[in-house]
Design a protein around this motif. Structure first.
Motif: not given
Length: 279
Positions: A39-62
């Motif tokens: 849920e936290a990953v998805r929320a962070y992705q949404s905040k950053m405008g990234l694809v909100a899939d709940g998976i912490a891949g290279p893009k989210t980690l970067a």
């Protein structure tokens, strides 16, 4: 390539949780990728405008380390595509997860490509206007295949991978710019250049320039590819994963379990973002 997802337990997950906490998540950094972490990953992705899939891949980690995200695929792009195609958002998320290469660009900033020498052979031999001499074009293609088999060849192969594919393409462009660009697959979804005009681009040069811009342009090419293939789009709308996987990946789709991966990804995304199908 590090990819962290629900159910993982590791030091990498603990580091992820710590970085999410720095962004305001408030997680217990226990190294277990559970519901709260997803849920936290998805929320962070949404905040950053990234694809909100709940998976912490290279893009989210970067992104968590401050990397520029401006060229990355946006969640809003997927939402717009779902509405445009009349496809459930969860299905679009599943296709993006399974069918993309994860990232559309190399570390040096160039788009991912794969140069196909056998397509170059075919494109050089293809008449383009009524005045073209098909026999002469075929002779030319055969001559090139004899003298430069690494670039023009009736057989597939010779792949170098990564940045070296751009070197192969550069050499091929010296033979024929248009044919070379048509003979490479481009971006995260590996759309072949020879589809460019059929997909509505003014030329393959226009297509290649857009593929080099950002991942949203690459996804646009994929959406256009679906739009010109009614059978493929129909299969996606109906969530007939085996039909879709066969149409997109070819007859060997079962070897890589693409249909099973798509169905599982869809089920997971549908559980977190239930959206009624468009009429």
């Amino acid at each position: 390539m590090t990819i962290l997802r629900h159910g993982d337990r590791s030091q990498d997950v603990r580091v992820l949780q710590q970085r999410l906490n720095l962004a305001g998540a408030g997680l217990l950094a226990d190294g277990l990728f559970g519901d709260a972490t997803e849920e936290a990953v998805r929320a962070y992705q949404s905040k950053m405008g990234l694809v909100a899939d709940g998976i912490a891949g290279p893009k989210t980690l970067a992104a968590l380390t401050g990397t520029d995200c401006s060229a990355l695929l946006r969640h809003a792009t997927l939402m717009a595509a779902a509405a445009r195609l009349g496809v459930e958002l969860a299905a679009i998320l599943a296709v993006n997860e399974v069918e993309s290469l994860g990232a559309g660009f190399l570390d040096n900033g160039k788009p991912k490509i794969l140069y196909e020498r056998h397509i170059m052979y075919r494109q050089i031999a293809r008449p383009r206007v009524p005045e073209d001499d098909a026999a002469a074009l075929q002779v030319h293609a055969d001559e090139l295949a004899a003298t430069q088999p690494s670039l023009v060849n009736p057989r597939a192969g010779g792949y170098a991978g990564g940045t070296a594919e751009h070197q192969r393409l550069a050499h091929a462009k010296l033979i024929d710019d248009t044919c070379a660009l048509e003979s490479a697959s481009w971006g995260a979804f590996q759309i072949m250049g020879f589809h460019a005009v059929r997909l509505g681009y003014s030329s393959v040069q226009d297509f290649a320039a857009r593929m080099a811009k950002d991942e949203n342009e690459q996804f646009e090419a994929f959406v256009r590819f679906l739009e010109v293939d009614p059978a493929l789009l129909k299969a996606l709308k109906a969530k007939k994963w085996a039909v879709f996987a066969k149409g997109y990946n070819g007859p060997d789709y079962q070897r890589n379990l693409y249909d099973i991966k798509l169905e599982r990804a869809y089920q997971r995304h549908a559980a977190s973002c239930p959206v009624p199908e468009a009429a």
